[in-house]
Scaffold this motif. Sequence first.
Motif, PDB file in Angstrom:
ATOM      1  N   ASN A 177       0.812  -1.226   0.021  1.00  0.00           N
ATOM      2  CA  ASN A 177       0.124  -0.067   0.038  1.00  0.00           C
ATOM      3  C   ASN A 177       0.853   1.260  -0.118  1.00  0.00           C
ATOM      4  O   ASN A 177       0.830   2.159  -0.571  1.00  0.00           O
ATOM      5  N   GLU A 178       1.889   1.150   0.789  1.00  0.00           N
ATOM      6  CA  GLU A 178       2.781   2.392   0.926  1.00  0.00           C
ATOM      7  C   GLU A 178       3.371   2.642  -0.389  1.00  0.00           C
ATOM      8  O   GLU A 178       3.683   3.690  -0.930  1.00  0.00           O
ATOM      9  N   THR A 179       4.096   1.484  -0.896  1.00  0.00           N
ATOM     10  CA  THR A 179       4.694   1.580  -2.139  1.00  0.00           C
ATOM     11  C   THR A 179       3.956   2.064  -3.452  1.00  0.00           C
ATOM     12  O   THR A 179       4.226   2.907  -4.018  1.00  0.00           O
ATOM     13  N   THR A 180       2.657   1.357  -3.464  1.00  0.00           N
ATOM     14  CA  THR A 180       1.761   1.972  -4.454  1.00  0.00           C
ATOM     15  C   THR A 180       1.288   3.434  -4.305  1.00  0.00           C
ATOM     16  O   THR A 180       1.316   4.156  -5.392  1.00  0.00           O
ATOM     17  N   SER A 181       0.970   3.733  -2.843  1.00  0.00           N
ATOM     18  CA  SER A 181       0.938   5.278  -2.774  1.00  0.00           C
ATOM     19  C   SER A 181       2.149   6.026  -3.262  1.00  0.00           C
ATOM     20  O   SER A 181       1.965   7.115  -3.936  1.00  0.00           O
ATOM     21  N   LYS A 182       3.108   5.630  -2.903  1.00  0.00           N
ATOM     22  CA  LYS A 182       4.491   6.495  -3.126  1.00  0.00           C
ATOM     23  C   LYS A 182       4.663   6.497  -4.585  1.00  0.00           C
ATOM     24  O   LYS A 182       5.175   7.380  -5.220  1.00  0.00           O
ATOM     25  N   THR A 183       4.350   5.397  -5.309  1.00  0.00           N
ATOM     26  CA  THR A 183       4.649   5.305  -6.717  1.00  0.00           C
ATOM     27  C   THR A 183       3.892   6.189  -7.490  1.00  0.00           C
ATOM     28  O   THR A 183       4.235   6.962  -8.234  1.00  0.00           O
ATOM     29  N   ASN A 184       2.356   6.292  -6.807  1.00  0.00           N
ATOM     30  CA  ASN A 184       1.284   7.074  -7.679  1.00  0.00           C
ATOM     31  C   ASN A 184       1.733   8.401  -7.392  1.00  0.00           C
ATOM     32  O   ASN A 184       1.618   9.387  -8.129  1.00  0.00           O
ATOM     33  N   TRP A 185       2.152   8.595  -6.171  1.00  0.00           N
ATOM     34  CA  TRP A 185       2.481  10.240  -5.851  1.00  0.00           C
ATOM     35  C   TRP A 185       3.514  10.621  -6.571  1.00  0.00           C
ATOM     36  O   TRP A 185       3.750  11.668  -7.222  1.00  0.00           O
TER      37      TRP A 185
END
Length: 360
Positions: free
Chosen positions: A47-55
Amino acid sequence: MATLSSKPGLRYSVSDWATNNKQISHTAENKRNVSHEIRQEGRALRNETTSKTNWDEYDSTRRLSDRINDVTRWKENLKACAQQLDAEMDALTLSKEETERALAATLLPLEVTAECLNLREGRRGMELVCDPVEAELKKEVEVIDGAQRILQQCIDQAFEQLCRLQEARQQLTIDLQDKIEALDVDMSCLSLTIRSPEISLKPNPTRVPPGSTTPQQWEQFSRYNITRAKEEMQASVQIRENNSITRAQVQNELEAQRMTVEFALRKRTHHEEQAYHEMQWQLKTTQEEIAELEKDICHLEEDMQAKTAPLKLVHTRLENRIKRPGMDLCRDEVQFGLVDEAKQLEATILALKQKLAHAQ
């Protein structure tokens, strides 16, 4: 009695067996707990990396968009400056051409003035004088020569400024072309998504290519190009104003000198006409006087001829009275009168001859 066979080896007790089972269960439970924690951490990391990647993707896209806006703004500034520079180059070229025409327009007056000086060298005798007309014509030659030098200097300055404007325009063109290419690259990057078919992994994409600049250097470079172009345009405006003022001053000086020469010519022509009319009057009067003198000479000759007969008469009487005889050869009043008459006639004839000789 039958005997029981026993399998050789270590045997465990029930308590060992139970303990072993508990240990296995405990180990399995620990492993499950660890696995659960790993799964939870993995989910959190996902979840964190997905959010980070999206951000990060959103932030990179936003930065690309901001960069495109910055490049577009500078591109428009460069384009506007280039258009102003083109207009100024056209204006300076027109000013240079007008100055060249003004310079060419001085050739004919110079030829006319030189021809006037050459024609006036054809004067003869006392008419070959160093009068104000000659002085003004020579001054006009000097004025035209000075005007030609000044106009040529203006043309040279305009040409040099055009070269500097062209250099600034070339630098703007290069910078503008770089901005256009950079916009194409950034717009292409902005249009890419994770679903784009042309994306792929690249070797060492984070490398810093040679010749890279900082944003400050990038902005300073374009700002310098625009500032330089504006400075050259300002210098060009000043040169155009100077050219316009110089052309007007030269025109005024040439016109003033032309009027001065024409005034001197009219004045000199008036004096010559006066002298001509005076000479005509003197000639006419002299001719009339000669005619009168010729008449008087004729009268003098006639008078001389007229005095000859009385002189002959007196001479004859005197000569005849010499023939008187004896005491009758007397110097009487008649004799004295005839002698006086003879002397008077001779003196009169002599005076007439002298006057005639003087008149002739």
